[in-house]
Design a protein around this motif. Structure first.
Motif, PDB file in Angstrom:
ATOM      1  N   ARG A 218       4.644   3.101  18.255  1.00 41.53           N
ATOM      2  CA  ARG A 218       5.034   3.179  17.074  1.00 41.53           C
ATOM      3  C   ARG A 218       4.294   3.610  15.973  1.00 41.53           C
ATOM      4  O   ARG A 218       2.738   3.447  16.095  1.00 41.53           O
TER       5      ARG A 218
ATOM      6  N   GLU B   8       2.953   4.217  12.162  1.00 41.00           N
ATOM      7  CA  GLU B   8       3.020   4.083  10.765  1.00 41.00           C
ATOM      8  C   GLU B   8       2.301   4.925   9.733  1.00 41.00           C
ATOM      9  O   GLU B   8       1.088   5.168  10.045  1.00 41.00           O
TER      10      GLU B   8
ATOM     11  N   TRP C  46       3.434   0.477   4.060  1.00 45.79           N
ATOM     12  CA  TRP C  46       3.663   1.093   5.447  1.00 45.79           C
ATOM     13  C   TRP C  46       5.095   1.201   5.765  1.00 45.79           C
ATOM     14  O   TRP C  46       6.130   0.584   5.592  1.00 45.79           O
TER      15      TRP C  46
ATOM     16  N   ASP D 158       7.550   3.350   8.764  1.00 47.24           N
ATOM     17  CA  ASP D 158       7.913   3.896  10.109  1.00 47.24           C
ATOM     18  C   ASP D 158       7.739   5.468   9.996  1.00 47.24           C
ATOM     19  O   ASP D 158       8.811   6.279   9.367  1.00 47.24           O
TER      20      ASP D 158
ATOM     21  N   GLU E 171       7.408   7.109  13.045  1.00 47.09           N
ATOM     22  CA  GLU E 171       8.141   7.068  14.370  1.00 47.09           C
ATOM     23  C   GLU E 171       8.222   5.469  14.582  1.00 47.09           C
ATOM     24  O   GLU E 171       7.175   4.973  14.952  1.00 47.09           O
ATOM     25  N   SER E 172       9.330   5.076  14.818  1.00 47.73           N
ATOM     26  CA  SER E 172       9.425   3.451  15.251  1.00 47.73           C
ATOM     27  C   SER E 172       9.243   3.471  16.621  1.00 47.73           C
ATOM     28  O   SER E 172       8.871   2.472  16.892  1.00 47.73           O
ATOM     29  N   ASN E 173       9.529   4.453  17.526  1.00 42.45           N
ATOM     30  CA  ASN E 173       9.448   4.678  18.855  1.00 42.45           C
ATOM     31  C   ASN E 173       9.412   5.896  19.341  1.00 42.45           C
ATOM     32  O   ASN E 173      10.300   6.664  19.218  1.00 42.45           O
TER      33      ASN E 173
ATOM     34  N   SER F 121      -1.256  -3.456  15.790  1.00 43.90           N
ATOM     35  CA  SER F 121      -1.445  -2.058  15.357  1.00 43.90           C
ATOM     36  C   SER F 121      -3.153  -1.616  15.607  1.00 43.90           C
ATOM     37  O   SER F 121      -3.945  -2.565  15.800  1.00 43.90           O
TER      38      SER F 121
END
Length: 285
Positions: free
Chosen positions: A101, A103, A112, A114, A116-118, A152
């Motif tokens: 992930r 952020e 903050w 995303d 890319e969330s995944n 994170s």
């Protein structure tokens, strides 16, 4: 005890102080192999060791979220791109890392979002693109396995490069023919991504040369050249271009006629004499 059964033997107990013939070796990590041998003790010392036996602890099927990624770096690699890289977590939580992930924030404190969330990939790098020039962005990354996302990573930031530009103008240039020109430097650009590629068009008048590494024009102009529009341009390594325009002329300054020698008598009026006017040159004269 020995991990291999052949060397590295160490005492778990140098003397149990008891005739009890059982012992528990704990705590141990899951799926750990240990080799053992036992010696009896009496008042005179230790007897011969037993045969070596071994056992393996059971596997731990409990899966947790992974540790946080480490070594996050953020580097501007253009006017609209920042490249990220990081190191995979040392502990994956007992399950394969399946993605990360990513952020982003504009101040590293709040807001903050995303990027890319995944990522759905174990690749430990990412290019954040389509960013405005000369803007700062903050990042943090979390590792993902079947149990979820880790905490994170530490926060890192980078600033995209400014668009290549000139912060000044170039005054028009007028050179007398046949006179040595003192070195004159064309301006350097701001922003962009080095190295720069410079061009000056059209070709300079005969006798003048451009040193691109120092951006200087020098020499002795040998031909009269009418006022001509020139373009000084720079292209950075990303292909962005900036330019300036100026006029350049090589002129002559001369008289089209001569002056006769003059002789005057003391005490007598001098008849009017008009001195000749110059030809060429740049006003005012």
């Amino acid at each position: 005890m020995s991990p291999s059964g052949t060397f590295g033997w160490t005492d778990l107990e140098s003397n149990t102080g008891s005739t009890i013939t059982s012992y528990s070796d704990s705590p141990l990590r899951p799926n750990t192999v240990r080799h053992y041998r036992v010696s009896p003790l009496n008042a005179t010392g230790a007897g011969a060791v037993s045969d070596v036996v071994n056992a393996t602890t059971e596997s731990d099927d409990i899966v947790t979220v992974p540790d946080a990624p480490t070594g996050l770096t953020a580097t501007a690699t253009g006017t609209t791109r920042i490249s990220l890289s990081w190191i995979a977590p040392l502990a994956d939580g007992g399950a394969e890392i399946t993605g990360y992930r990513i952020e982003g924030s504009f101040d590293g404190i709040s807001g903050w979002m995303d990027i890319e969330s995944n990522t759905r990939s174990a690749v430990t790098s990412y290019d954040h693109t389509n960013l405005p020039p000369n803007t700062t962005h903050y990042y943090r990354v979390s590792a993902i396995n079947s149990e979820g996302a880790s905490v994170s990573s530490p926060i890192r930031n980078a600033t995209t490069n400014a668009v290549v530009s000139f912060s000044t103008t170039i005054e028009n240039q007028f050179y007398p023919v046949g006179i040595v020109l003192s070195e004159w430097s064309l301006p350097a650009p701001n922003g962009g991504v080095m190295p720069y590629d410079y061009t000056l068009t059209p070709t300079l008048p005969k006798g003048l040369t451009l040193n691109e590494s120092t951006r200087t024009i020098s020499g002795t102009p040998s031909n009269i050249t009418p006022e001509t529009l020139y373009t000084w341009a720079v292209e950075d390594s990303t292909g962005m271009v900036a330019s300036l325009k100026f006029n350049l002329e090589v002129y002559a300054l001369s008289f089209s006629e001569s002056i006769d020698d003059q002789s005057y008598s003391r005490g007598q009026a001098i008849p009017p004499l008009i001195l000749p006017e110059v030809t060429g040159g740049r006003t005012p004269i």
